[in-house]
Write a protein that holds these residues in place. Structure first.
Motif, short mmCIF file in Angstrom:
data_model
loop_
_atom_site.label_atom_id
_atom_site.label_comp_id
_atom_site.label_asym_id
_atom_site.label_seq_id
_atom_site.Cartn_x
_atom_site.Cartn_y
_atom_site.Cartn_z
N TYR A 1 44.86 -20.58 20.72
CA TYR A 1 46.08 -21.25 20.28
C TYR A 1 45.93 -22.76 20.32
O TYR A 1 46.43 -23.48 19.44
CB TYR A 1 47.27 -20.81 21.14
N LEU A 2 45.22 -23.27 21.32
CA LEU A 2 44.99 -24.72 21.40
C LEU A 2 44.13 -25.19 20.22
O LEU A 2 44.42 -26.21 19.60
CB LEU A 2 44.30 -25.08 22.72
N ARG A 3 43.07 -24.44 19.90
CA ARG A 3 42.23 -24.81 18.76
C ARG A 3 43.01 -24.75 17.45
O ARG A 3 42.74 -25.51 16.52
CB ARG A 3 41.01 -23.89 18.67
N ASP A 4 43.98 -23.85 17.41
CA ASP A 4 44.78 -23.70 16.21
C ASP A 4 45.94 -24.68 16.16
O ASP A 4 46.72 -24.68 15.20
CB ASP A 4 45.31 -22.26 16.13
N GLY A 5 46.08 -25.53 17.18
CA GLY A 5 47.13 -26.53 17.20
C GLY A 5 48.47 -26.04 17.71
O GLY A 5 49.48 -26.73 17.59
N ASN A 6 48.52 -24.85 18.32
CA ASN A 6 49.77 -24.28 18.83
C ASN A 6 49.84 -24.47 20.35
O ASN A 6 49.62 -23.53 21.12
CB ASN A 6 49.86 -22.80 18.48
N ASP A 7 50.15 -25.70 20.78
CA ASP A 7 50.21 -25.99 22.21
C ASP A 7 51.27 -25.15 22.91
O ASP A 7 51.08 -24.68 24.03
CB ASP A 7 50.50 -27.47 22.44
N GLY A 8 52.41 -24.96 22.24
CA GLY A 8 53.49 -24.19 22.84
C GLY A 8 53.09 -22.75 23.10
O GLY A 8 53.39 -22.19 24.16
N LEU A 9 52.40 -22.15 22.15
CA LEU A 9 51.95 -20.77 22.33
C LEU A 9 50.88 -20.68 23.42
O LEU A 9 50.82 -19.69 24.16
CB LEU A 9 51.40 -20.22 21.01
N ALA A 10 50.06 -21.70 23.52
CA ALA A 10 49.06 -21.72 24.59
C ALA A 10 49.74 -21.76 25.95
O ALA A 10 49.31 -21.06 26.89
CB ALA A 10 48.14 -22.92 24.41
N ARG A 11 50.81 -22.55 26.09
CA ARG A 11 51.53 -22.62 27.37
C ARG A 11 52.19 -21.28 27.69
O ARG A 11 52.17 -20.84 28.84
CB ARG A 11 52.57 -23.74 27.32
#
Length: 495
Positions: free
Chosen positions: A359-369
């Motif tokens: 998710y971080l590589r895909d730019g989804n910081d919120g989903l990573a959290r």
């Protein structure tokens, strides 16, 4: 060698046709794939009379050079609608001519072990087995449409132009119906529409093209339907369009340069794994079974370029520990988090870490959290009572540091409670002559902060029930501060 008086009429036709490679048709036969595997193979070949009977020894003699080629022709054995008696056996020999049998009935297994030969085609035939271990074929081997009632052995065989087992009906009493370990196929191998009772062993084989199991059915309940450990496929593996396996599919350690396309059905609840795809390397893994896999699936320690699957078909038990992937396709985050926590052996942090990293590589910081938060909640269930209580406190107050705004919500709520309560029941001043004007908001704010900011807390002394409230606000303030620091430390710590 001339005409032999010991040849039957059917054998004489074949003997005379061999130098030019003509096809000898002793009876009209139906060929080609039908709707049922092996349906065109003869069912009454053992009753055919002398007019349709050829001895296997005649065929082997021709293949080994009993007759010379006609000028300008390519000799070959091509025979249709015949019953072949005796053992068609060439062990360790060299055959320079093609063997093509179509719609034939063979009384005994074909034995070509360690033989070097040109293309061999036994299509729509009935035979009790085929042994070609170690054979080298300058062309292809085709058993398409045949009905084989014994094991096909192709271990260490080499095929330059392909292996064709499409539409085959293969039934064996042995553990393996097809034993083809360490086989090399320079082109593709097809099992399209095959019906196989017994295991298929492809361990250590190398396919320099596609492997096609479209519409195939493999039955070996309680054992391996397909065992292909360490198999190398330079093309695509197709297990689609009605593919069904009763038994474990094991591709542990396989390397697939193309796509592993799995859209069939697997039923193997009585084996350790139904789909054993650990330690595998594949460029793209398309996992969309026609129904949820009946049994345990493991992708542990595999390396996948693109993983595409359907959340509705995930099994209840799914091992993902050590799985890495560069890209995920399909699946909402809520389902993905559930997907990462289905390990039958309990909590494993790596699937959550890998999902958060994606998710971080895909730019989804919120989903990573959200994924990291789910990991900590799952870990909490494995901890002792004390750590569970502390973890619950961190979760409620700051979401383990991934939801720091929760601390602000709690702070505002407690501040409101204190402001109203102390506004209605103001505390008495400790030094009336020196005390500032009482402000319930500032007083409550001071109680919640570990270090006072407005100088109200030291100048007033609550009484009665408000004294307990004041102590509670002080404790709550310290808890919020501690949780916020602990959560921030966890978030900032390198994962």
């Amino acid at each position: 060698m001339g005409r032999s008086p010991r040849l039957s009429e059917a054998e004489r036709k074949l003997w005379n046709a061999f130098p030019t490679g003509e096809t000898v048709e002793l009876a009209q036969v139906v060929t080609g794939h039908g709707t049922v595997a092996g349906q065109n193979a003869p069912k009454d070949g053992d009753t055919w009379g002398p007019e349709r009977t050829v001895r296997a020894s005649v065929i082997t003699s021709l293949l080994l050079g009993a007759r010379e080629a006609a000028p300008g022709s390519v000799p070959a054995v091509r025979l249709r609608g015949a019953r072949i008696t005796g053992s068609l056996s060439i062990l360790g020999g060299r055959v320079e001519h093609e063997l093509v049998l179509s719609g034939c009935h063979l009384d005994e297994p074909v034995l070509l072990t360690a033989t070097t030969t040109r293309s061999v085609r036994l299509t729509d035939c009935t035979l009790p087995g085929f042994s070609g271990g170690g054979m080298r074929v300058a062309g292809h081997l085709s058993l398409s449409g045949s009905n084989i009632t014994g094991t096909v052995r192709l271990a260490r065989a080499v095929f330059e132009s392909g292996l064709w087992l499409g539409g085959i009906r293969l039934t064996a009493d042995d553990v393996w119906a097809l034993s083809a370990g360490s086989m090399v196929v320079d082109s593709g191998a097809t099992f399209r529409g095959a019906d196989i009772t017994g295991g298929v062993r492809l361990a250590g084989s190398r396919m320099n093209g596609d492997v096609n199991f479209e519409g195939a059915t493999v039955r070996n309940p309680g054992g391996y339907a397909i065992r292909a450990d360490d198999m190398v496929v330079e093309g695509t593996v197709h297990c689609t369009k009605g593919f069904t396996a009763q038994g474990c599919i094991r591709v542990r350690g396989a390397r697939i340069s193309g796509t592993f396309c799995f859209a069939g059905a697997v039923h193997s609840p009585d084996t350790p794994y139904a789909l054993h795809a650990s330690h595998m390397e594949v460029r793209e893994f398309y996992l969309d079974p026609a129904e949820p896999v009946d049994g345990v699936v493991t992708l542990a320690h595999s390396r996948v370029g693109t993983l595409q699957d359907d959340p509705h078909t995930w099994p209840e038990k799914l091992r993902l520990n050590g799985l890495t992937y560069d890209r995920l396709r399909s699946g909402k985050v809520e389902r993905r988090i559930d997907w990462a926590g289905r390990d039958p052996e309990g909590f494993r942090p790596q699937p959550y870490e890998q999902l958060a990293a994606w998710y971080l590589r895909d730019g989804n910081d919120g989903l990573a959290r959200r994924t990291q938060l789910a990991k900590l909640r799952a870990r909490r269930r494995t901890q002792g009572p004390g750590l569970r209580v502390w973890g619950r406190l961190l979760d409620v107050t700051v979401g383990y540091g991934y939801r720091p705004w929760l601390a602000g919500v709690w702070f505002a709520l407690l501040l409101l409670v204190g402001t109203v309560a102390f506004g209605l029941n103001p505390p008495r001043p400790l030094k009336p002559d020196e005390a500032p004007v009482f402000d319930s908001f500032a007083y409550s704010f001071d109680l919640l902060l570990p270090l006072p900011a407005f100088g109200q807390r030291e100048m007033f002394d609550p009484a009665g029930w408000t004294q307990g409230l004041a102590y509670g606000l002080v404790v709550a303030g310290w808890i919020l501060a501690t949780a916020l620091i602990a959560g921030a430390t966890r978030v900032l710590r390198p994962q």
